[in-house]
Design a protein around this motif. Structure first.
Motif, mmCIF file in Angstrom:
data_model
loop_
_atom_site.group_PDB
_atom_site.id
_atom_site.type_symbol
_atom_site.label_atom_id
_atom_site.label_comp_id
_atom_site.label_asym_id
_atom_site.label_seq_id
_atom_site.Cartn_x
_atom_site.Cartn_y
_atom_site.Cartn_z
ATOM 1 N N ASP A 102 8.901 -0.078 4.515
ATOM 2 C CA ASP A 102 10.262 -0.196 5.020
ATOM 3 C C ASP A 102 10.983 -1.319 4.293
ATOM 4 O O ASP A 102 10.484 -2.457 4.243
ATOM 5 N N VAL A 103 12.143 -1.007 3.735
ATOM 6 C CA VAL A 103 12.967 -1.981 3.040
ATOM 7 C C VAL A 103 14.231 -2.206 3.862
ATOM 8 O O VAL A 103 14.925 -1.250 4.228
ATOM 9 N N TYR A 104 14.532 -3.468 4.134
ATOM 10 C CA TYR A 104 15.717 -3.837 4.909
ATOM 11 C C TYR A 104 16.709 -4.535 3.979
ATOM 12 O O TYR A 104 16.345 -5.481 3.273
ATOM 13 N N ARG A 105 17.956 -4.057 3.970
ATOM 14 C CA ARG A 105 18.961 -4.628 3.077
ATOM 15 C C ARG A 105 20.199 -5.029 3.874
ATOM 16 O O ARG A 105 20.644 -4.304 4.763
ATOM 17 N N ASN A 141 23.954 -9.722 -0.286
ATOM 18 C CA ASN A 141 22.772 -10.480 -0.659
ATOM 19 C C ASN A 141 21.670 -10.306 0.391
ATOM 20 O O ASN A 141 21.940 -10.019 1.548
ATOM 21 N N ASP A 142 20.435 -10.486 -0.024
ATOM 22 C CA ASP A 142 19.250 -10.566 0.829
ATOM 23 C C ASP A 142 18.634 -9.208 1.168
ATOM 24 O O ASP A 142 19.342 -8.227 1.371
ATOM 25 N N TRP A 143 17.290 -9.194 1.220
ATOM 26 C CA TRP A 143 16.544 -8.009 1.598
ATOM 27 C C TRP A 143 15.169 -8.424 2.121
ATOM 28 O O TRP A 143 14.783 -9.588 2.024
ATOM 29 N N ALA A 144 14.447 -7.458 2.679
ATOM 30 C CA ALA A 144 13.096 -7.702 3.171
ATOM 31 C C ALA A 144 12.289 -6.423 3.059
ATOM 32 O O ALA A 144 12.845 -5.323 3.025
ATOM 33 N N ILE A 145 10.970 -6.566 2.991
ATOM 34 C CA ILE A 145 10.063 -5.416 2.919
ATOM 35 C C ILE A 145 8.960 -5.603 3.948
ATOM 36 O O ILE A 145 8.305 -6.658 4.001
ATOM 37 N N ALA A 146 8.753 -4.585 4.779
ATOM 38 C CA ALA A 146 7.648 -4.570 5.732
ATOM 39 C C ALA A 146 6.654 -3.501 5.300
ATOM 40 O O ALA A 146 7.022 -2.337 5.135
ATOM 41 N N CYS A 147 5.418 -3.890 5.077
ATOM 42 C CA CYS A 147 4.405 -2.932 4.627
ATOM 43 C C CYS A 147 3.014 -3.500 4.830
ATOM 44 O O CYS A 147 2.851 -4.673 5.196
ATOM 45 N N LYS A 148 2.018 -2.673 4.566
ATOM 46 C CA LYS A 148 0.631 -3.141 4.519
ATOM 47 C C LYS A 148 0.319 -3.499 3.077
ATOM 48 O O LYS A 148 0.687 -2.772 2.146
ATOM 49 N N ALA A 192 -5.898 -9.329 1.699
ATOM 50 C CA ALA A 192 -6.364 -8.427 2.741
ATOM 51 C C ALA A 192 -5.299 -7.395 3.102
ATOM 52 O O ALA A 192 -4.099 -7.631 2.965
ATOM 53 N N ALA A 193 -5.736 -6.247 3.573
ATOM 54 C CA ALA A 193 -4.834 -5.146 3.927
ATOM 55 C C ALA A 193 -4.225 -5.392 5.298
ATOM 56 O O ALA A 193 -4.574 -4.758 6.293
ATOM 57 N N LYS A 194 -3.309 -6.348 5.359
ATOM 58 C CA LYS A 194 -2.649 -6.706 6.608
ATOM 59 C C LYS A 194 -1.182 -6.305 6.561
ATOM 60 O O LYS A 194 -0.603 -6.111 5.489
ATOM 61 N N ASN A 195 -0.564 -6.205 7.758
ATOM 62 C CA ASN A 195 0.875 -5.958 7.832
ATOM 63 C C ASN A 195 1.626 -7.240 7.505
ATOM 64 O O ASN A 195 1.416 -8.275 8.155
ATOM 65 N N VAL A 196 2.484 -7.164 6.500
ATOM 66 C CA VAL A 196 3.189 -8.345 6.020
ATOM 67 C C VAL A 196 4.679 -8.054 5.927
ATOM 68 O O VAL A 196 5.091 -6.952 5.553
ATOM 69 N N LEU A 197 5.487 -9.041 6.289
ATOM 70 C CA LEU A 197 6.930 -8.987 6.095
ATOM 71 C C LEU A 197 7.273 -9.950 4.966
ATOM 72 O O LEU A 197 6.968 -11.148 5.051
ATOM 73 N N ILE A 198 7.854 -9.422 3.899
ATOM 74 C CA ILE A 198 8.247 -10.243 2.749
ATOM 75 C C ILE A 198 9.766 -10.339 2.738
ATOM 76 O O ILE A 198 10.459 -9.337 2.575
ATOM 77 N N LEU A 199 10.284 -11.525 2.942
ATOM 78 C CA LEU A 199 11.725 -11.765 2.992
ATOM 79 C C LEU A 199 12.223 -12.322 1.666
ATOM 80 O O LEU A 199 11.543 -13.132 1.037
ATOM 81 N N ASP A 239 0.866 -1.178 0.000
ATOM 82 C CA ASP A 239 0.000 0.000 0.000
ATOM 83 C C ASP A 239 0.906 1.233 0.000
ATOM 84 O O ASP A 239 1.651 1.471 0.950
ATOM 85 N N THR A 240 0.845 2.012 -1.077
ATOM 86 C CA THR A 240 1.747 3.155 -1.242
ATOM 87 C C THR A 240 1.110 4.487 -0.848
ATOM 88 O O THR A 240 1.712 5.545 -1.044
ATOM 89 N N SER A 241 -0.073 4.446 -0.273
ATOM 90 C CA SER A 241 -0.810 5.698 -0.038
ATOM 91 C C SER A 241 -0.101 6.636 0.931
ATOM 92 O O SER A 241 -0.297 7.843 0.884
ATOM 93 N N GLY A 242 0.738 6.083 1.812
ATOM 94 C CA GLY A 242 1.423 6.937 2.771
ATOM 95 C C GLY A 242 2.852 7.274 2.409
ATOM 96 O O GLY A 242 3.582 7.834 3.226
#
Length: 495
Positions: free
Chosen positions: A66-69, A78-85, A93-100, A57-60
């Motif tokens: 948040d992108v973690y590198r 190597n490796d990264w993660a994204i935390a967002c809704k 669904a519009a949930k908080n998800v961590l994508i690794l 969700d990019t509305s904010g």
């Protein structure tokens, strides 16, 4: 590998900004669920940018993503993660998800670990002072994707979380290529469609242009022997480092498509397989006797200023199981398809060359080439701090801004651009695939049925939408090289 191309997307690059904010701290506020992905490093920038721009969700703005590198010597590793809704446009669904995303190991880590449910290590996302992602030691910054989406970037360390089974995998070529010399090792099985878990879905998603990079000083030496002194492409020419149209610092004549030196398929094959171990075996025309016997490249009078300390060939290749290595071996060596083909050099000969560096990720290849050009050791592959002329393999997602001291060369007279691929002139490209298990009961990493279903929904959304021509037009913004447009082409099965 399929080679069906429909159309290409071309555009220009955008910059980055500065600042800081945070959506949700995955340590203080655990995500509703986590999605584990793994595989291709050649296309890792594309996945990261598409998820940031379209799955989240990019509305904010930057405050919601948040992108973690993972950091490393000489730049991000190597490796990264994204935390967002999650953006509800995905159907989830519009949930908080961590994508690794696990990059380590390349495409092979995105094949049988997914299809056979094999656990892997993934970067540990633990935020706080003294933690793996320490915002006190490394303050977050606001960055911007090539498509203009802002996000907050955090720097993380070397710690991993072990025992995680990837839900989604990406590979530079189809899973069926990962056997024999392309097996990643580490106990992972060869891919076998008759021995998989949960009826995996495998989808082609786009064609990525790859190239042949060489150390900068080798690039300069090749220009010195392939162009006359009167040409702006010769390093001694007064206009070699000038901008031909006066519009800015890039492209310089030196880095333009017209000035790219060329290597033939035969020359590349001889270098990749170690047949040429020292540059003494690479012969060029003698400028003092053009019709006479050829001379060693290192003996040419115009390359004296670019000579390395060590005359052995340095090969900055990828580890077995890398999709970049797999596609390169298939295209240039016909391996493993032809049982009589020569195989890529895998070991070093300290006496007669070549010297082979096995790199886990595409970012490691960058550091390797840069190290052997400059005598540094950010890759940990150059402990002696020597310099060598080197060759590697890389997708055109890398080094568009010339931040590392290596350059792509032409192959059989053509630059690695999407236009050359679409016209049928350039053949070093591959059709990537995305795979995931479709039986939600085997999606071990998501606890609730709804979250498992949303994981599948997001997987389908990425596969369906990430490589349409319209999306590629934005993603390709970051892959505009001085020699032309690198990056992606859309394919019929993905559109």
């Amino acid at each position: 590998m399929n080679k069906k191309l429909l159309q290409a997307a071309v555009a220009t690059a955008l910059g980055t900004a500065a600042g800081a904010a945070m959506a949700f701290n995955p340590t203080a506020t655990p995500p509703d669920y986590t999605i584990y992905t793994a595989g291709s490093t050649a296309a890792t920038t594309t996945w990261r940018e598409f998820i940031t721009q379209s799955v989240c969700d990019t509305s904010g703005g930057a405050s919601t993503i948040d992108v973690y590198r993972r950091s490393g010597t000489g730049g991000f590793g190597n490796d990264w993660a994204i935390a967002c809704k999650i953006n509800t446009a995905t159907g989830a669904a519009a949930k908080n998800v961590l994508i690794l995303k696990r990059d380590n190991g390349g495409s092979g880590s995105g094949v049988t670990p997914v299809t056979n449910a094999v656990a892997e290590d993934v970067m540990k996302i633990e935020v706080g002072t003294g933690k793996n992602c320490d915002d006190t030691a490394n303050p977050p910054t606001t960055q911007t994707t090539s498509g203009g989406q802002s996000y907050t970037q955090h720097v993380c360390g070397a710690a991993n979380t072990s025992g995680l089974i990837p839900d989604i995998g990406f590979s530079d070529v189809e899973p069926g290529m990962f056997h024999g010399i392309n097996n990643p090792g580490g106990g992972l099985p060869d891919y076998n469609p008759n021995n998989v878990v949960g009826s995996p879905t495998i989808k082609p998603i786009g064609a990525l242009v790859f190239g042949v990079p060489v150390t900068l000083k080798l690039r300069n030496a090749l220009q010195a022997v392939q162009f006359p002194h009167s040409s702006v492409c010769h390093p001694s020419n007064v206009d070699y480092n000038t901008d031909p149209d006066g519009s800015g610092p890039l492209p310089k004549n030196a880095d333009s498509q017209a000035c790219m030196p060329n290597l033939s398929n035969t020359q590349i094959r001889s270098l990749y397989t170690g047949v040429v171990g020292k540059w003494d075996s690479y012969m060029v025309i003698d400028p003092s006797n053009p019709t006479g016997p050829m001379i060693k490249l290192a003996s040419h009078p115009d390359v004296a200023g670019f000579l390395p300390a060590d005359n052995k060939v340095e090969i900055c290749r990828r580890v077995p199981g890398s999709g970049t290595q797999t596609q390169s071996s298939a295209i240039f060596l016909n391996a493993p398809c032809d049982p009589n083909s020569l195989l890529p050099a895998s070991g070093s000969n300290t006496l007669s060359g070549p010297i082979v560096a096995l790199n886990s990720g595409s970012g490691d290849v960058e550091k390797c080439l840069d190290d052997f050009n400059n005598g540094t050791n950010n890759s940990t592959q150059n402990s002696g701090g020597t310099t060598r002329w080197g060759i590697g393999l890389q997708s055109t997602e890398f080094n568009a801004g010339l931040g590392k001291d290596y350059r792509f060369v032409k192959v059989d007279g053509y630059a690695p651009t999407i236009q050359s691929v679409a016209a049928g002139h350039y053949y070093d490209f591959a059709e990537l695939t995305m795979q995931w298990r479709t039986d939600i009961n085997t999606m071990y990493n998501a606890s609730a049925t709804a979250d498992k279903n949303d994981t599948l929904t997001i997987a389908n959304y990425i596969a369906t939408n990430a490589h349409t021509p319209a999306v590629l037009a934005h993603l390709n913004l970051g892959y505009v090289h001085p020699f032309g447009q690198g990056g992606w082409l859309a394919i019929p099965s993905a559109t």
